[in-house]
Design a protein around this motif. Sequence first.
Motif, PDB file in Angstrom:
ATOM      1  N   ILE A 423       0.936  -1.122  -0.037  1.00  0.00           N
ATOM      2  CA  ILE A 423      -0.092   0.109   0.047  1.00  0.00           C
ATOM      3  C   ILE A 423       0.923   1.531   0.038  1.00  0.00           C
ATOM      4  O   ILE A 423       0.728   2.167  -0.570  1.00  0.00           O
ATOM      5  N   PHE A 424       2.064   1.267   0.666  1.00  0.00           N
ATOM      6  CA  PHE A 424       2.875   2.230   0.670  1.00  0.00           C
ATOM      7  C   PHE A 424       4.040   2.129  -0.411  1.00  0.00           C
ATOM      8  O   PHE A 424       5.085   3.161  -0.421  1.00  0.00           O
ATOM      9  N   ASN A 425       3.833   1.402  -1.505  1.00  0.00           N
ATOM     10  CA  ASN A 425       4.738   1.229  -2.651  1.00  0.00           C
ATOM     11  C   ASN A 425       6.133   0.912  -2.114  1.00  0.00           C
ATOM     12  O   ASN A 425       7.176   1.679  -2.812  1.00  0.00           O
ATOM     13  N   VAL A 426       6.333   0.159  -1.006  1.00  0.00           N
ATOM     14  CA  VAL A 426       7.763  -0.435  -0.892  1.00  0.00           C
ATOM     15  C   VAL A 426       8.317  -1.429  -1.839  1.00  0.00           C
ATOM     16  O   VAL A 426       7.786  -2.362  -1.933  1.00  0.00           O
ATOM     17  N   LYS A 427       9.338  -0.976  -2.595  1.00  0.00           N
ATOM     18  CA  LYS A 427       9.620  -2.002  -3.835  1.00  0.00           C
ATOM     19  C   LYS A 427      10.967  -2.728  -3.006  1.00  0.00           C
ATOM     20  O   LYS A 427      11.847  -2.466  -2.803  1.00  0.00           O
ATOM     21  N   ILE A 478       8.451  -5.593   8.064  1.00  0.00           N
ATOM     22  CA  ILE A 478       8.680  -4.302   7.525  1.00  0.00           C
ATOM     23  C   ILE A 478      10.121  -3.816   8.077  1.00  0.00           C
ATOM     24  O   ILE A 478      10.508  -2.902   6.970  1.00  0.00           O
ATOM     25  N   LEU A 479      10.495  -3.914   9.044  1.00  0.00           N
ATOM     26  CA  LEU A 479      11.763  -3.344   9.343  1.00  0.00           C
ATOM     27  C   LEU A 479      12.905  -3.737   8.369  1.00  0.00           C
ATOM     28  O   LEU A 479      13.928  -3.198   7.886  1.00  0.00           O
ATOM     29  N   LEU A 480      12.927  -5.151   8.291  1.00  0.00           N
ATOM     30  CA  LEU A 480      13.787  -5.710   7.471  1.00  0.00           C
ATOM     31  C   LEU A 480      13.626  -5.599   6.029  1.00  0.00           C
ATOM     32  O   LEU A 480      14.677  -5.342   5.469  1.00  0.00           O
ATOM     33  N   ALA A 481      12.527  -5.108   5.575  1.00  0.00           N
ATOM     34  CA  ALA A 481      12.341  -4.823   4.222  1.00  0.00           C
ATOM     35  C   ALA A 481      12.744  -3.294   4.107  1.00  0.00           C
ATOM     36  O   ALA A 481      13.456  -3.059   3.107  1.00  0.00           O
ATOM     37  N   LEU A 482      12.528  -2.459   5.068  1.00  0.00           N
ATOM     38  CA  LEU A 482      13.367  -1.194   5.144  1.00  0.00           C
ATOM     39  C   LEU A 482      14.798  -1.231   5.040  1.00  0.00           C
ATOM     40  O   LEU A 482      15.293  -0.365   4.231  1.00  0.00           O
ATOM     41  N   VAL A 483      15.397  -2.069   5.663  1.00  0.00           N
ATOM     42  CA  VAL A 483      16.930  -2.304   5.715  1.00  0.00           C
ATOM     43  C   VAL A 483      17.059  -2.659   4.216  1.00  0.00           C
ATOM     44  O   VAL A 483      17.937  -2.088   3.584  1.00  0.00           O
ATOM     45  N   PHE A 484      16.450  -3.632   3.587  1.00  0.00           N
ATOM     46  CA  PHE A 484      16.758  -4.215   2.105  1.00  0.00           C
ATOM     47  C   PHE A 484      16.453  -2.808   1.334  1.00  0.00           C
ATOM     48  O   PHE A 484      17.289  -2.537   0.328  1.00  0.00           O
ATOM     49  N   VAL A 485      15.567  -1.975   1.490  1.00  0.00           N
ATOM     50  CA  VAL A 485      15.311  -0.809   0.685  1.00  0.00           C
ATOM     51  C   VAL A 485      16.377   0.222   0.698  1.00  0.00           C
ATOM     52  O   VAL A 485      17.024   0.745  -0.224  1.00  0.00           O
ATOM     53  N   LEU A 486      16.970   0.462   1.938  1.00  0.00           N
ATOM     54  CA  LEU A 486      18.283   1.170   2.311  1.00  0.00           C
ATOM     55  C   LEU A 486      19.293   0.879   1.451  1.00  0.00           C
ATOM     56  O   LEU A 486      20.305   1.331   1.023  1.00  0.00           O
ATOM     57  N   ASN A 488      19.461  -1.224  -1.233  1.00  0.00           N
ATOM     58  CA  ASN A 488      19.483  -1.193  -2.596  1.00  0.00           C
ATOM     59  C   ASN A 488      19.734   0.268  -2.965  1.00  0.00           C
ATOM     60  O   ASN A 488      20.410   0.538  -3.905  1.00  0.00           O
ATOM     61  N   LYS A 489      19.460   1.439  -2.195  1.00  0.00           N
ATOM     62  CA  LYS A 489      19.595   2.785  -2.736  1.00  0.00           C
ATOM     63  C   LYS A 489      21.206   2.925  -2.434  1.00  0.00           C
ATOM     64  O   LYS A 489      21.753   3.549  -3.354  1.00  0.00           O
ATOM     65  N   ILE A 490      21.771   2.544  -1.556  1.00  0.00           N
ATOM     66  CA  ILE A 490      23.096   2.607  -1.369  1.00  0.00           C
ATOM     67  C   ILE A 490      24.051   2.090  -2.372  1.00  0.00           C
ATOM     68  O   ILE A 490      25.157   2.510  -2.791  1.00  0.00           O
ATOM     69  N   LYS A 491      23.501   0.870  -2.660  1.00  0.00           N
ATOM     70  CA  LYS A 491      24.096  -0.004  -3.785  1.00  0.00           C
ATOM     71  C   LYS A 491      24.180   0.667  -5.294  1.00  0.00           C
ATOM     72  O   LYS A 491      25.042   0.610  -5.907  1.00  0.00           O
ATOM     73  N   LYS A 492      23.162   1.404  -5.393  1.00  0.00           N
ATOM     74  CA  LYS A 492      22.907   2.211  -6.714  1.00  0.00           C
ATOM     75  C   LYS A 492      24.084   3.323  -6.775  1.00  0.00           C
ATOM     76  O   LYS A 492      24.490   3.620  -7.631  1.00  0.00           O
TER      77      LYS A 492
END
Length: 492
Positions: A423-427, A478-486, A488-492
């Motif tokens: 719902i919050f579009n977390v990829k 949710i917390l682990l997913a947000l860690v993955f999101v972070l 992914n951003k750092i990796k870019k």
Amino acid sequence: MNYQLGTIDTAILVLYGLVMIGMGVYFLRKTKTSEEFMVAGRGIPAWAAGIAVMSAYTSSISYIAVPGKAFDSNWHPLIFALTAIPVTWFVTEYVIPHYRRYKIISVYKYLEEKIGDWGRVYASLSFVLFMVGRTAVILYLSSLLLTSFIDIDIEMLILIIGVLTIAYTLMGGMEAVIWTDVMQSVIMIGGLLFSAYILTTEVFSKPDFLIQKAFDLNKFSLGDTSFSLSSRTIWVMIIYGITENIRNLMADQNYTQKYSAVATEKEAKKSVWIAMLIYLPLTAVFLYIGTAMFAFYSGPSHILDGSILKGDEVFPFFIATELPIGLKGLIIAAILAASMSTVDSALNSSATVVYLDYYKKYFRPNASEKNSINFLRIVTVVWGFLGIIFSLLLINAESALDIWWQISGIFGGGILGLFLLAIFNVKLKRSQGIISVLFSILIIIWGTFIRDLPTSFKWLECTLDSIIVGAVATAGLILLALVFVLFNKIKK
């Protein structure tokens, strides 16, 4: 204890069953397409859909267990109903607009649109397996209760209630489910209000004012206010209420399918508000009955049977010994109605999910309307009889009830977390999403089974109140997913 019904009360129950079948036959003529079977052609008025959503919140178990909880302790279950109000605001503002935009029937399609087909498969499979267990538990416990009033073996009662519910759900689809839920809710609410009235005239009467006993012992309290998550404090109930109500209204096909059966987004929002604005005072009535029974049986004029050991047994005793002929049959019909309204929803929503998420998607995407509605009816029967079979297996294995709820928690561990991410579009990448779900399942296993360990392993033990383990697992996902999101951003 055994309190057999007389001829008039038994006749009322038989008449109730015949009316259910009659409604199924009536709606059979109106159910010609798969969409009519699943969402009644989206032609249900908001008020009826709202009552049906409310009925999904209540079952024959809450009819007995909620008054029993108030009799034994206090009003802390009311917090669950109170948290439904802010959750309803969240769902109507942020969730329903998304679902209407995607023209959702199976809510699990939304996961595919947002996070991938793996999320849809995981969530939908968890749901349909859970529904078999839910059907089994409701059939077993409601039949166990009815054996106190009807001279029929529990095996036969399970079969009768199960087949009756399968029959009208099979014939009339969602329209039959919703309109029978409306009728069943009227019976249930009427029975509750009359019971509350009888108790009120007794416990507030002069000169005894028995209700004072309940006030003196703080029976109207909402619970312990200490900041602890290890016991049933107010804070634990708030966490549980928010999490469970969001899961119900956002991620459970039982609920979403009913408010999807209305014509517009505005009507869908209205139906959910109607449901919650009925459910909140109804919960208060359930609790009031339990507290009033405590006061009623605290005086010298009314004595509980010595074999009654817990609050869950008090309301059946009150029904059997205090209610007049005729009304007694109506109250038992109300308990039966609460059971059947839960089971019919489980069967229809299970058939919908199996059809849309598997049959239509993977096997016959171009299935004709005739094949589609036949498949929906076949699945309704199959899931109904699976529920009956597992219910019969529970008769000699009561401990299996606790085990089932533990397993169902594992099945549903990641579902709410996935919906919140969607719902919050977390990829997330597929592998990251799957790892996050597995992490939440591990938390539920820890919270469910890693308890009462030897002293040397106490550091590993879970001391959380068991009802918030699901909320902790959701937070973990949710917390682990947000860690993955972070990451992914750092990796870019």
